[in-house]
Design a protein around this motif. Structure first.
Motif: not given
Length: 314
Positions: A27-42
């Motif tokens: 769960e933690i890994l999934s949350i961090m990866e989603d946040h990481y991908l969102a930052l790349l999109d920004e």
């Protein structure tokens, strides 16, 4: 992305590999990866995104603490208190002193007999020999019986992690004293022949024999006393439940060691050796092979060790 996965793996190294821990990690890994991908999109760079994800995930420490409480094994009731452990170690130290003196007294009894016989007082030597020997054996028997008595109240009770750490700390603190008593004890035992060689130079070697037994008595005392005290701490270090007699562990200790096979192991202990003895006598009487039928006990001992290893909980 790999850096984040490695960070999570490092974060969860201290936890057991259970389904609950694995679920929380994913769960933690999934949350961090989603946040990481969102930052790349920004428009963030890879290094900036990784650094921001890890730095912003400050609540993970609270999650680790919460997870530690939910996954920590609940300590059983009626655990051993520190005061009880201190009392046990103090009493065991007194018993170690008594046993050491008793065993050394047996050696001194022999030395006294030989010494007085050399000087021509054989009758007095024999009398004093039996007096010292009887007193020494009495001390050994009495203190030997106290071993089980002082541990009876602690038998099969839970040894907490804090008690384990305290016992380990005390053992480390006693290690230097144990090493000194062991080294001096062994050296004195090795040097016990020195008095015999010294008196032999003057053709009176028999006068050195009583001194040899005196050296042995002192050396044996140091070795036994130090060893018993040093191993006393292991009762609170090596097992989660206190075991008075290693040959007769309690129900909790049996289950901790053998798991669901504890009951089967208990039944095996009761019937195995009587059955082996019956086979031995039956085979010996029928085949008259008394000369080598005793090998049954050797093979049975080896087989029992193998079976016991199978029962031990992994």
């Amino acid at each position: 992305m790999e850096t984040i996965r490695n960070y999570i793996e490092t974060l969860f190294l201290e936890f057991p590999n259970t389904q609950e821990v694995q679920r929380a990690k994913q769960e933690i890994l999934s949350i961090m990866e989603d946040h990481y991908l969102a930052l790349l999109d920004e428009g963030k760079s890879e290094h900036e995104a990784i650094g921001q994800v890890i730095s912003e995930f400050g609540s993970v420490d609270e999650l680790r603490e919460e997870l530690q409480f939910t996954t920590r094994e609940r300590e059983p009731e009626n655990g051993i208190e520190e005061e009880e452990m201190y009392y046990y170690l103090t009493e065991r130290k007194k018993i170690a002193l008594g046993l050491s003196l008793g065993i050394s007294g047996c050696l001194l009894a022999v030395g006294t007999l030989i010494g007085l016989s050399v000087t021509g007082s054989q009758v007095f030597g024999v009398l004093l020999f039996f007096i010292i020997l009887a007193a020494s054996v009495g001390v050994i028997i009495y203190n030997g019986m106290q071993f089980a008595k002082i541990g009876a109240q602690l038998s099969d009770r839970y040894v907490s992690a804090s008690l384990n750490e305290e016992a380990n700390r005390m053992k480390q603190g006693y290690q230097k004293s144990f090493q000194i008593s062991l080294v001096f004890g062994i050296c004195i035992c090795v040097l016990c022949v020195a008095p015999v060689l010294f008196f032999q130079m003057f053709t009176y070697a028999e006068y050195g024999i009583p001194m040899m037994f005196l050296f042995l008595a002192v050396g044996v005392f140091l070795i036994i006393y130090g060893s018993i005290n040093y191993t006393s701490f292991d009762k609170f270090i090596t097992a989660k439940y206190f075991v008075v007699d290693e040959d007769k562990p309690g129900p909790n200790a049996m289950y901790e060691k053998y798991g669901d096979s504890a009951r089967t192991k208990h039944v095996l202990e009761r019937i195995y050796w009587p059955l082996v003895t019956m086979i031995y006598f039956g085979w010996s009487f029928l085949t008259h092979s008394w000369g080598y039928s005793w090998m049954i006990f050797v093979m049975a001992g080896i087989f029992y060790s193998v079976v016991e290893a199978i029962f031990i909980k992994k």
